[in-house]
Design a protein around this motif. Structure first.
Motif, PDB file in Angstrom:
ATOM      1  N   GLY A 309     -37.518  -1.299 -25.216  1.00 52.22           N
ATOM      2  CA  GLY A 309     -38.002  -1.642 -26.759  1.00 52.22           C
ATOM      3  C   GLY A 309     -38.955  -3.395 -25.892  1.00 52.22           C
ATOM      4  N   GLU A 313     -43.616  -2.850 -27.288  1.00 52.17           N
ATOM      5  CA  GLU A 313     -44.318  -4.477 -27.448  1.00 52.17           C
ATOM      6  C   GLU A 313     -45.508  -4.395 -26.480  1.00 52.17           C
ATOM      7  N   ASP A 318     -43.619   1.045 -31.153  1.00 48.95           N
ATOM      8  CA  ASP A 318     -42.473  -0.080 -31.378  1.00 48.95           C
ATOM      9  C   ASP A 318     -41.402   1.318 -31.856  1.00 48.95           C
ATOM     10  N   TRP A 320     -38.133  -0.676 -31.368  1.00 46.42           N
ATOM     11  CA  TRP A 320     -36.898  -1.573 -32.021  1.00 46.42           C
ATOM     12  C   TRP A 320     -36.523  -1.128 -33.538  1.00 46.42           C
ATOM     13  N   ASN A 321     -37.766  -0.301 -34.128  1.00 47.35           N
ATOM     14  CA  ASN A 321     -37.579  -0.536 -36.019  1.00 47.35           C
ATOM     15  C   ASN A 321     -37.728   1.013 -35.628  1.00 47.35           C
TER      16      ASN A 321
END
Length: 401
Positions: A309, A313, A318, A320-321
């Protein structure tokens, strides 16, 4: 109020004063600057973690540099510069006179796999020492720690008499069965922490561009081996945490050595090949829940997810989502969060040694990424269980041993 302010600042926000500085590798150095400022001001919230880290760093100052050439046994190549280790869960065969071939006992570590005869223990010690030395140098602005770390780094990676060859052809050998396995590649996950330490020391001005370039050269060569060797291909195909940690290593090492395109490509592989295939609709990591240490391995896998994750960044990809069908990255962290604060009896899966504080790294990462009150609450609970945990000082990087 000050305790809560520090935690929320360190976990969920970055100081604009440092927004233009390098993001380092896995560490979020902007958030570490905030933590550093609070420590300088005398805030006691993170004092237990800082004092524990400083004690370890002071001990590391007294240690001799580590080298793969110090092992007593040799791999099948006969080259002492080749890393060599035994599979930790393999034991002498009680049914044969010569104890060969070894037999597997999942979750039960054979002590002989962790001696100085081979390199596994030594590389972990090297990583641990460099990590605490770099963090102490940064938080205390003390060049003694940085200088010691540089000596250790040079010994392991650069010095021709002591350096490690950039391959893992002979990792996690099994006596009587195989000279080395792809599964042994998980051993070098600790070299991510070493790369983080190099990046942090460079960021803080303790290492020159020239010094860092020498280390990047080693990491670039090792990444090429990971991507092209039979052992690397074997490990890439693993469906559980091994596959995730392979992706994490390739991504981290590619970013560190300056190959952002390769890192982004590996993130895509991770998302579609390992991440979503491992998470079910309930957020469970099915392959880890089958293990005899299911809570440990679930958090161990989440540590890899958290790092990916972080790398997403930096590449604009992405993680994380990310979601596919009803499976999401966040749900895997939420599944563990739902267990935080509960007794071992409420963990419904096999676990030989239930250790609740193993979740602190993943929960810190989730709190930082999602800014969700549930994860922040989990962190607060776990911090009270283990106020000395090093994860409290390393935002962006989740460490689960």
């Amino acid at each position: 109020m000050k305790v809560k302010f520090l935690l929320l600042t360190a976990l969920l926000g970055s100081s604009s004063l440092y927004a233009q500085k390098s993001a380092c590798l896995t560490y979020d150095c902007a958030q570490m600057e905030v933590i550093k400022a609070h420590l300088v001001e005398g805030d006691t919230t993170l004092a237990p973690a800082w004092q524990a880290l400083q004690k370890k760093a002071d001990e590391a100052l007294t240690h001799q540099p580590y080298s793969v050439t110090q092992k007593k046994l040799l791999p099948a190549s006969g080259d002492k510069h080749d890393y060599y280790s035994f599979g930790p869960y393999w034991w002498p065969n009680p049914e044969t006179k010569d104890a060969l071939p070894y037999v597997r006992k999942d979750g039960q570590i054979n002590p002989s796999s962790k001696t100085d005869d081979t390199d596994s223990k030594r590389m972990v010690q090297f990583s641990d020492d460099v990590r605490v030395l770099a963090l102490a140098a940064f938080y205390r602005a003390d060049k003694r720690y940085a200088q010691k770390a540089e000596v250790m780094l040079n010994t392991w990676f650069v010095n021709q008499q002591t350096r490690m060859n950039p391959n893992l052809n002979y990792a996690q050998a099994i006596p009587g069965r195989v000279n080395g396995r792809g599964i042994g590649i998980i051993d070098t996950r600790v070299l991510i922490d070493v790369a983080d330490s190099i990046a942090l020391l460079h960021y803080a001005g303790f290492l020159s561009d020239e010094q860092v370039q020498g280390y990047k050269h080693w990491y670039s060569a090792y990444t090429s081996w990971l991507l092209t060797s039979p052992n690397g291909q074997e490990e890439a195909n693993w469906y559980n945490n091994h596959g995730a940690w392979y992706d994490t290593q390739v991504t981290a090492f590619s970013l560190f050595s300056g190959n952002k395109k390769q890192a982004d490509q590996q993130i895509e592989v991770f998302k579609h090949r390992h991440l979503i295939s491992q998470i079910n609709s309930n957020g469970e990591l099915s392959a880890e829940l089958e293990r005899t240490r299911s809570f440990h391995y679930s958090n161990f896998a989440l540590a890899a997810y958290a790092r990916m994750g972080r790398y997403g960044e930096q590449t604009g990809n992405d993680v994380w989502n990310f979601q596919l069908d009803s499976r999401t990255t966040k749900s895997a962290f939420a599944f563990i969060s739902s267990q935080v604060g509960k007794p071992a009896s409420e963990w419904q899966y096999p676990e030989l040694k239930y250790t609740p504080e193993e979740a602190i790294g993943p929960m810190l990462a989730a709190a930082r990424a999602y800014k969700d009150a549930t994860f922040v609450q989990s962190v607060d609970i776990l911090r009270k269980v283990d106020a000395k945990n090093i994860n409290l000082l390393t935002p962006g990087s989740a460490l689960v041993r």
